[in-house]
Motif scaffolding. Structure first.
Motif, PDB file in Angstrom:
ATOM      1  N   GLN A   2       0.839  -1.183   0.000  1.00 24.12           N
ATOM      2  CA  GLN A   2       0.000   0.000   0.000  1.00 24.12           C
ATOM      3  C   GLN A   2       0.879   1.238   0.000  1.00 24.12           C
ATOM      4  OE1 GLN A   2      -0.752  -2.547   2.363  1.00 24.12           O
ATOM      5  NE2 GLN A   2      -2.095  -3.300   0.767  1.00 24.12           N
ATOM      6  N   VAL A   4       0.962   5.622   0.234  1.00 20.18           N
ATOM      7  CA  VAL A   4       0.282   6.881   0.470  1.00 20.18           C
ATOM      8  C   VAL A   4       1.326   7.967   0.364  1.00 20.18           C
ATOM      9  CG1 VAL A   4      -0.878   8.307   2.155  1.00 20.18           C
ATOM     10  CG2 VAL A   4      -1.410   5.891   2.042  1.00 20.18           C
ATOM     11  N   HIS A 698      -1.717  -2.100   7.383  1.00 23.00           N
ATOM     12  CA  HIS A 698      -2.195  -0.949   6.610  1.00 23.00           C
ATOM     13  C   HIS A 698      -3.007  -0.012   7.505  1.00 23.00           C
ATOM     14  CE1 HIS A 698      -4.677   0.451   2.834  1.00 23.00           C
ATOM     15  NE2 HIS A 698      -3.720   1.313   3.141  1.00 23.00           N
ATOM     16  N   HIS A 702      -2.038   3.921   8.508  1.00 25.89           N
ATOM     17  CA  HIS A 702      -2.886   5.104   8.323  1.00 25.89           C
ATOM     18  C   HIS A 702      -3.033   5.880   9.622  1.00 25.89           C
ATOM     19  CE1 HIS A 702      -5.350   3.816   4.512  1.00 25.89           C
ATOM     20  NE2 HIS A 702      -4.072   4.034   4.261  1.00 25.89           N
ATOM     21  N   CYS A 784      -5.512   7.613   0.649  1.00 26.53           N
ATOM     22  CA  CYS A 784      -4.956   6.277   0.465  1.00 26.53           C
ATOM     23  C   CYS A 784      -4.855   5.946  -1.022  1.00 26.53           C
ATOM     24  CB  CYS A 784      -5.850   5.251   1.149  1.00 26.53           C
ATOM     25  SG  CYS A 784      -5.234   3.575   0.953  1.00 26.53           S
ATOM     26  N   GLY A 785      -3.704   5.414  -1.430  1.00 23.90           N
ATOM     27  CA  GLY A 785      -3.525   5.006  -2.817  1.00 23.90           C
ATOM     28  C   GLY A 785      -4.253   3.719  -3.143  1.00 23.90           C
TER      29      GLY A 785
HETATM   30 ZN   LIG Z   1      -3.541   3.248   2.486  1.00 16.78          ZN
END
Ligand SMILES: [Zn+2]
Ligand SMILES: [Zn+2]
Length: 809
Positions: A2, A4, A698, A702, A784-785
């Motif tokens: 993930q 960002v 993840h 965040h 978030c990507g």
């Molecule tokens: Zn994310």
């Protein structure tokens, strides 16, 4: 994996559709009479909804001022001049700081809004100008507006022979020479010092040769990469002074901040004494923390995102009523009560939405009443600002929704209530905004309305983090090689560098000079290092991450402004909605080769949100803690990110309209990261199933990014993160958090230094959120990507428990 990364500044995220349900009272008290007592007002506000949104009420008591005698060295003329302006005697902190400065010690005064910090530097500076008719003072402010305000204050004292003057980009050429020759109190900004005064030091030699004081006002604004640049501009100033045989005393003024002596020491490179005991009087404030209610998941007005529109899992998550809607209601309610209220909203668009909703709601109750609410977005002319102040003072206007443009440089008095829509990012700003409430010592109300993000949620449930904690430290990192090398090039262009200069510029200076020599920018000679080029190096203090991109209006060819290279892919991709001075534009084309984006005026009812994918590799480890199954690391990393798509979302509701692909090249960033690893066994023991490890890490990533601003003066847009169940460089489950600026800006370093406190707050924020499966208040990220997928809230708590159980405090 993930990813960002940086920079999505658009407004009105996660704004659920919800009608204004509370109608304001029908009766309105006319004019600016005293409003209801803050406690009564708050009682009425909180009784209007179904549940009680208030999580905490803090009474900040009134404080009597502690005056001090004028210092014996303060000349009678100066005392008389201050007395004429209404200053009968200094407060204790002003006298203490002034005495230290007059004795020749570098000093920082870090106290609250309106505590009279100016007197602390005006007194020793002006007394010295009086005692030594040749001495000079240099004053630096972060904005031209603030320097202009200070100029008026100093000029109003009408002291003979001081001849105060602003010297900035707006100063007519014809006046510049006069100012250099005759002014003894020059007010400017770091950019002008960097671009104008230091390169032109020969013309300034008379002024610098006699320089007694350097005043650095609002110095908490010099943080991150910008702060690191300013730190070196000040070292260049000290170097020029030393060449002319002077060692000026530095006097710094700051909003209340954590450990101000250390921050001031990093900024100036000098030992600095801090004065922090605020002895000015203030009225009492009733300060409420306000959490908008969670919307029921099944109401048609509550779900912000129709599931079919996103292809993601947002529909599983609950959402709170938006802080914008809540603030608009509160503004309407207080205005209806005849209470003069200022609402601080983070974005311009947000301020307009709050004002428009409050106006509509008031007009529904009493036609015409909405006219007494306005929006303020900054960028106004001085006359317009004064007109607004006048309308508010006379009660023609009762409610104002503003961006933080009002934090600096606008003088509003006579407010009964301040609404703060979303935590402004630092406690320093929070107190500055709350400090606007209270007319002439009267009781006032301040309300912090939490937005739907982890930091706001944590704060409204942890009042001790606001009212009991020291404010955060101002973070900067002068050793950042991406700042140090260009600054050394500037210094060398001003005068050849010597080995002694390398000590002045600090850690890493020798390496940076060697690199500049290898790159052909400097030439080493027996007497030092010489700049080899005709032109001066081009260095922008505020720009970063590559050459700036120009924003050009297609139809007229007009240059609207520039966006730094690092943000351009996020803000100026084709189709992006770009706001400039409150006007909305849509990007037609981003030409990366020419560094230019073509835009046209258009105000669609959606905002755009760019998404990226990220890859990260470890370059080197600077420091680490080996804590059994857990490892905590600080080091250099290479981050590769590519903006691949953007979402369009309705402004009013947050509803996702669609996601569109983009074709932009990947970009590389070498920066500093903090990361932690856990052994797979420790996760299994803690009850995290292997399939849930990615979602656990993840979610923890965040929330950790969301909470880092609690420790350092950054916001989540300055930081990126990446988590993975197994990373090739660590060979373990890993969470990375990195500075979103080339070379790092000190944020990751600060996170590493406060790791256990930071991750403890992160864990508590997740655990205490009332949602079941994760929401924007805890583990979801607006940028978030990966579309907030996968996320596992309960497993994130288990991950952080393992880290905290093993990591030493
Ligand atoms: Zn994310
Ligand atoms: Zn939650």
């Amino acid at each position: 994996m993930q990813g960002v990364t940086s920079n999505d500044f658009s407004s009105a995220r996660h704004t659920p559709r919800h009608d204004l349900e509370s109608s304001p009272a029908a009766t309105v008290s006319a004019g600016p009479g005293p409003g209801p007592a803050p406690a009564d007002l708050l009682r009425r506000l909180r009784a209007r909804g179904a549940g009680d949104p208030v999580t905490h009420v803090e009474r900040v008591p009134a404080r009597a001022g502690v005056p001090a005698p004028w210092p014996s060295w303060a000349p009678a003329e100066l005392r008389a001049a201050f007395a004429k302006r209404g200053v009968i005697a200094p407060w204790q902190h002003q006298a203490e700081a002034a005495n230290l400065a007059y004795e020749g010690q570098h000093v920082i005064v870090a106290t609250g809004t309106a505590s009279g910090k100016s007197l602390a530097y005006q007194l020793p500076a002006l007394a010295t100008l009086h005692a030594d008719p040749r001495a000079t003072v240099l004053y630096l402010a972060p904005t031209k507006a603030l320097a202009a305000d200070q100029l008026r204050a100093v000029a109003a004292l009408e002291l003979e022979g001081v001849r105060p003057a602003c010297y900035d980009g707006d100063t007519p050429r014809a006046e510049r020479e006069w100012i250099r020759r005759h002014s003894r109190f020059v007010l400017t900004n770091p950019d002008m010092l960097h671009h104008g005064i230091l390169p032109g030091h020969a013309q300034w030699s008379g002024f610098l040769r006699r320089l007694a004081y350097v005043v650095i006002d609002e110095c908490h604004t010099y943080r991150g990469v910008f702060g690191s640049h300013v730190a070196h501009v000040l070292r260049r100033l000290r170097r020029q002074c030393a060449r002319f045989g002077t060692t000026p005393v530095f006097v710094l003024a700051s909003a209340t901040s954590g450990d101000p002596a250390t921050a001031a020491g990093r900024l100036t490179g000098l030992p600095v004494t801090a004065v922090t005991d605020d002895a000015s009087p203030r009225g009492g404030v009733t300060f409420a923390l306000w959490e908008p209610p969670l919307l029921p998941p099944d109401t048609d007005s509550g779900s912000p995102v129709p599931p079919q529109a996103t292809g993601e899992h947002d529909d599983l998550h609950q959402v709170r009523r938006s802080a914008l809607r809540e603030t608009a209601d509160l503004l309407a309610d207080t205005v209806a009560e005849g209470v003069r209220t200022l609402a601080f909203v983070r974005s311009r668009k947000g301020a307009e939405v709050v004002a428009a909703n409050a106006r509509r709601s008031l007009d529904d109750a009493v036609p015409g009443l909405g006219d007494r609410v306005a929006a303020y977005r900054g960028g106004y002319l001085r006359e317009e600002r004064r007109e607004l102040e006048r309308a508010l003072l006379h009660g023609d206007l009762l409610g104002l929704a503003s961006t933080n443009a009002l934090e600096l440089g606008v003088d509003l008095i006579g407010l009964d209530a301040v609404l703060i829509c979303g935590y402004p990012g630092t406690r320093a700003s929070l107190w500055q905004q709350a400090g606007r409430a209270g007319r002439s010592g009267q009781e006032a109300l301040a309300v912090l309305v939490a937005r739907d993000d982890p930091l706001d949620t944590y704060l409204v449930h942890h009042p001790e983090a606001i009212f009991g904690a020291p404010v955060e430290a101002t973070v900067l990192d002068p050793a950042n090689p991406y700042v140090l090398a260009p600054q050394l090039a500037c210094a060398a262009a001003e005068a050849p560098l010597t080995p002694a200069d390398l000590v002045l510029f600090g850690d890493g200076a020798k390496e940076a000079v060697d690199q500049l020599v290898a790159a052909g920018a400097l030439r080493q000679r027996p007497t030092g290092w010489y700049w080899r080029h005709r032109e001066r190096p081009e260095v922008d203090l505020r720009g970063e991450g590559g050459a700036p991109v120009c924003v050009v209006e297609s139809s007229t060819g007009r240059l609207l402004g520039t966006v730094d290279g690092g943000s351009s892919h996020f803000l100026l991709h084709p189709g992006a909605v770009y706001l400039h001075q409150g006007v909305s534009y849509v990007v037609d084309d981003l030409d990366l080769a020419d560094g230019c984006a073509l835009v046209h005026v258009e105000e669609p009812d959606w905002s755009t949100h760019a998404r990226d994918v990220t890859d990260l590799s470890v370059v080197s480890v600077r420091s680490y803690v080996d804590a059994g199954p857990v490892g905590m690391f600080l080091g250099e990393v290479d981050v590769t990110s590519q903006v691949v798509s953007y979402q369009r979302r309705r402004i009013a509701t947050g509803e996702v309209i669609d996601t569109r692909p983009l074709d932009l090249p990947a970009r590389e960033l070498r920066t500093v990261a903090v990361w932690f690893t856990l052994s797979p066994q420790s996760l299994t023991l803690a009850g995290v199933q292997p399939a849930d490890v990615p979602g656990a890490l993840h979610a923890a990533e965040h929330a950790a990014i969301g909470l880092l601003p609690l420790m350092a003066t950054c916001d989540r847009w300055d930081i990126g993160g990446l988590s993975t169940a197994v990373h090739p460089d660590t060979e373990a489950p890993t969470v990375f958090v990195y500075d979103g600026h080339p070379g790092g800006a000190g944020f990751a370093e600060r996170a590493y230094g406060t790791a256990s406190a930071w991750l403890r707050a992160t864990r508590d924020a997740i655990a205490e959120c009332g949602c079941e499966t994760g929401c924007p208040s805890c583990v979801q990220s607006p940028k978030c990507g990966n579309g907030n997928n996968p996320l596992s809230k309960p497993d994130a708590i288990r991950v952080l428990d393992v880290v905290l159980a093993n990591l030493p405090d």
